[in-house]
Design an enzyme around this catalytic site. Structure first.
Site, PDB file in Angstrom:
ATOM      1  N   LYS A  13       0.823  -1.218   0.000  1.00 15.45           N
ATOM      2  CA  LYS A  13       0.000   0.000   0.000  1.00 15.45           C
ATOM      3  C   LYS A  13       0.854   1.264   0.000  1.00 15.45           C
ATOM      4  O   LYS A  13       0.578   2.192  -0.749  1.00 15.45           O
ATOM      5  CB  LYS A  13      -0.916   0.037   1.239  1.00 15.45           C
ATOM      6  CG  LYS A  13      -1.918  -1.095   1.308  1.00 15.45           C
ATOM      7  CD  LYS A  13      -2.872  -0.897   2.469  1.00 15.45           C
ATOM      8  CE  LYS A  13      -2.202  -0.914   3.829  1.00 15.45           C
ATOM      9  NZ  LYS A  13      -1.743  -2.239   4.279  1.00 15.45           N
ATOM     10  N   ARG A  88     -10.006   1.283   9.148  1.00 15.64           N
ATOM     11  CA  ARG A  88      -9.581  -0.096   9.375  1.00 15.64           C
ATOM     12  C   ARG A  88     -10.593  -0.867  10.211  1.00 15.64           C
ATOM     13  O   ARG A  88     -10.397  -2.066  10.443  1.00 15.64           O
ATOM     14  CB  ARG A  88      -8.261  -0.087  10.147  1.00 15.64           C
ATOM     15  CG  ARG A  88      -7.045  -0.360   9.328  1.00 15.64           C
ATOM     16  CD  ARG A  88      -5.851  -0.200  10.258  1.00 15.64           C
ATOM     17  NE  ARG A  88      -4.736  -0.972   9.839  1.00 15.64           N
ATOM     18  CZ  ARG A  88      -3.618  -0.455   9.311  1.00 15.64           C
ATOM     19  NH1 ARG A  88      -3.509   0.818   9.114  1.00 15.64           N
ATOM     20  NH2 ARG A  88      -2.628  -1.242   8.997  1.00 15.64           N
ATOM     21  N   ARG A 127      11.275  -6.713   4.863  1.00 14.65           N
ATOM     22  CA  ARG A 127      11.209  -5.317   5.287  1.00 14.65           C
ATOM     23  C   ARG A 127      11.811  -5.158   6.683  1.00 14.65           C
ATOM     24  O   ARG A 127      12.457  -4.162   6.982  1.00 14.65           O
ATOM     25  CB  ARG A 127       9.750  -4.833   5.281  1.00 14.65           C
ATOM     26  CG  ARG A 127       9.615  -3.357   5.624  1.00 14.65           C
ATOM     27  CD  ARG A 127       8.236  -2.826   5.355  1.00 14.65           C
ATOM     28  NE  ARG A 127       7.302  -3.183   6.413  1.00 14.65           N
ATOM     29  CZ  ARG A 127       6.002  -2.932   6.369  1.00 14.65           C
ATOM     30  NH1 ARG A 127       5.480  -2.366   5.292  1.00 14.65           N
ATOM     31  NH2 ARG A 127       5.218  -3.263   7.354  1.00 14.65           N
ATOM     32  N   ARG A 133      11.542  -1.974  11.308  1.00 16.45           N
ATOM     33  CA  ARG A 133      10.328  -1.507  11.996  1.00 16.45           C
ATOM     34  C   ARG A 133      10.055  -2.409  13.191  1.00 16.45           C
ATOM     35  O   ARG A 133      10.076  -3.628  13.069  1.00 16.45           O
ATOM     36  CB  ARG A 133       9.150  -1.556  11.018  1.00 16.45           C
ATOM     37  CG  ARG A 133       8.575  -0.190  10.739  1.00 16.45           C
ATOM     38  CD  ARG A 133       7.474  -0.247   9.732  1.00 16.45           C
ATOM     39  NE  ARG A 133       6.260  -0.884  10.234  1.00 16.45           N
ATOM     40  CZ  ARG A 133       5.110  -0.868   9.576  1.00 16.45           C
ATOM     41  NH1 ARG A 133       5.031  -0.261   8.413  1.00 16.45           N
ATOM     42  NH2 ARG A 133       4.054  -1.452  10.077  1.00 16.45           N
ATOM     43  N   ARG A 144      -0.652  -9.143  13.225  1.00 15.59           N
ATOM     44  CA  ARG A 144      -1.236  -8.063  12.413  1.00 15.59           C
ATOM     45  C   ARG A 144      -2.061  -8.620  11.264  1.00 15.59           C
ATOM     46  O   ARG A 144      -3.080  -8.050  10.880  1.00 15.59           O
ATOM     47  CB  ARG A 144      -0.131  -7.130  11.907  1.00 15.59           C
ATOM     48  CG  ARG A 144       0.231  -6.099  12.981  1.00 15.59           C
ATOM     49  CD  ARG A 144       1.556  -5.413  12.740  1.00 15.59           C
ATOM     50  NE  ARG A 144       1.756  -4.950  11.405  1.00 15.59           N
ATOM     51  CZ  ARG A 144       2.924  -5.046  10.752  1.00 15.59           C
ATOM     52  NH1 ARG A 144       3.968  -5.581  11.318  1.00 15.59           N
ATOM     53  NH2 ARG A 144       3.027  -4.585   9.515  1.00 15.59           N
TER      54      ARG A 144
HETATM   55  P1  ADP Z   1       0.683  -2.256   8.150  1.00 11.69           P
HETATM   56  O1  ADP Z   1      -0.410  -2.003   7.158  1.00 11.69           O
HETATM   57  O2  ADP Z   1       1.916  -2.819   7.524  1.00 11.69           O
HETATM   58  O3  ADP Z   1       0.240  -3.052   9.343  1.00 11.69           O
HETATM   59  P2  ADP Z   1       0.705   0.577   8.999  1.00 11.69           P
HETATM   60  O4  ADP Z   1       1.921   1.417   8.912  1.00 11.69           O
HETATM   61  O5  ADP Z   1      -0.421   0.937   8.130  1.00 11.69           O
HETATM   62  O6  ADP Z   1       1.211  -0.899   8.763  1.00 11.69           O
HETATM   63  O7  ADP Z   1       0.173   0.554  10.520  1.00 11.69           O
HETATM   64  C1  ADP Z   1       1.021   0.227  11.593  1.00 11.69           C
HETATM   65  C2  ADP Z   1       0.259   0.232  12.908  1.00 11.69           C
HETATM   66  O8  ADP Z   1      -0.302   1.539  13.150  1.00 11.69           O
HETATM   67  C3  ADP Z   1      -0.935  -0.721  12.980  1.00 11.69           C
HETATM   68  O9  ADP Z   1      -0.568  -2.034  13.304  1.00 11.69           O
HETATM   69  C4  ADP Z   1      -1.758  -0.039  14.098  1.00 11.69           C
HETATM   70  O10 ADP Z   1      -1.233  -0.287  15.374  1.00 11.69           O
HETATM   71  C5  ADP Z   1      -1.564   1.447  13.809  1.00 11.69           C
HETATM   72  N1  ADP Z   1      -2.638   1.969  12.920  1.00 11.69           N
HETATM   73  C6  ADP Z   1      -2.474   2.478  11.667  1.00 11.69           C
HETATM   74  N2  ADP Z   1      -3.661   2.856  11.142  1.00 11.69           N
HETATM   75  C7  ADP Z   1      -4.607   2.574  12.072  1.00 11.69           C
HETATM   76  C8  ADP Z   1      -6.023   2.706  12.133  1.00 11.69           C
HETATM   77  N3  ADP Z   1      -6.735   3.207  11.101  1.00 11.69           N
HETATM   78  N4  ADP Z   1      -6.663   2.325  13.257  1.00 11.69           N
HETATM   79  C9  ADP Z   1      -5.986   1.817  14.288  1.00 11.69           C
HETATM   80  N5  ADP Z   1      -4.666   1.641  14.308  1.00 11.69           N
HETATM   81  C10 ADP Z   1      -3.966   2.017  13.217  1.00 11.69           C
END
Ligand code: ADP
Length: 189
Positions: A13, A88, A127, A133, A144
Site C-alpha cells: 500500500k 480499518r 522489510r 520496523r 497483524r
Molecule cells: P501495516 O499495514 O503494515 O500493518 P501501517 O503502517 O499501516 O502498517 O500501521 C502500523 C500500525 O499503526 C498498525 O498495526 C496499528 O497499530 C496502527 N494503525 C495504523 N492505522 C490505524 C487505524 N486506522 N486504526 C488503528 N490503528 C492504526
C-alpha cells in the site's frame, strides 16, 4: 480524487500510495506513518499509540479518528486525498462517512490490493531486515495479519456493496502493479 487504499500488511500500500498520490496530485495520508512520526517525536499521541503498535494491535478508534479528522481538515485535502491505513474498522467507516458528509464530498473509489498470504509474510520479513520496523517481527507480523482478517477485511464487503471497490492484483514487480493500478483507476475518474 478521493480514494482509500486497502490491503493486508505487506500488500504494498505504501509504495503504491506514493505513486498514486503523485499521479493524481493528492496527498497520501498514511495513518501508520503519522503514528510512527509521533512515536519518534515523543508526542502524547505517540506515547499513547506506541504500546498498541508494538503489539500489532489497532490504536483505539477514538484516538485514530480525531487524528484523521484533523488531517483531513487541512487545506491540501480540499480537492482530494488518498487514505492509506484508514478506515480499518467498521466504526472508522462510520466516522469517515460523517466527516465526508459534513464537507459534502464523497469517495470516488476504494482500491484493494490482493496478495498471496505466503508472499505477504516473506515481504514483511524482508522489510524487517531492511527498515527495522519494531512491529515487523514474525510474531507481531502474524498477529497483524490476523487482526486485519478479523477487523479490516469485512470493510471490503461494505465498500463493495456501495459499488466503490476496485480490486487490483498486487503480486509481481512494483512497476507492474503500478501499471495495473493506473489502468484500474483510469476507469474511475
Ligand atoms: P501495516 O499495514 O503494515 O500493518 P501501517 O503502517 O499501516 O502498517 O500501521 C502500523 C500500525 O499503526 C498498525 O498495526 C496499528 O497499530 C496502527 N494503525 C495504523 N492505522 C490505524 C487505524 N486506522 N486504526 C488503528 N490503528 C492504526
Amino acid at each position: 480524487m478521493r480514494l482509500i487504499i486497502m490491503g493486508p500488511p505487506g500488500a504494498g500500500k505504501g509504495t503504491q500510495s506514493t505513486r498514486i498520490a503523485e499521479t493524481y496530485g493528492v496527498p497520501a495520508i498514511a495513518t501508520g506513518d503519522i503514528f510512527r512520526a509521533n512515536v519518534r517525536e515523543g508526542t502524547p499521541l505517540g506515547v499513547e499509540a506506541q504500546r498498541y503498535m508494538d503489539a500489532g494491535d489497532y490504536v483505539p478508534d477514538s484516538v485514530t479518528n480525531s487524528m484523521v479528522r484533523d488531517r483531513l481538515a487541512a487545506d491540501d485535502c480540499a480537492d482530494g486525498f488518498l487514505l492509506d491505513g484508514y478506515p480499518r474498522t467498521l466504526a472508522q467507516v462510520d466516522e469517515l462517512d460523517g466527516m465526508l458528509k459534513e464537507n459534502d464530498v464523497a469517495l470516488d473509489a476504494v482500491l484493494v490490493l490482493t496478495v498471496d498470504p505466503e508472499e505477504l509474510v516473506e515481504r514483511l520479513v524482508k522489510r524487517a531486515e531492511s527498515d527495522g520496523r519494531s512491529d515487523d517481527t514474525e510474531e507481531v507480523v502474524r498477529h497483524r495479519q490476523d487482526v486485519y482478517a478479523e477487523q479490516t477485511a469485512p470493510l471490503i464487503e461494505v465498500y463493495a456493496e456501495r459499488g466503490l471497490l476496485v480490486t487490483v492484483d498486487g503480486m509481481g514487480e512494483v512497476d507492474e502493479v503500478s501499471a495495473r493500478v493506473r489502468t484500474a483507476l483510469d476507469g474511475v475518474a
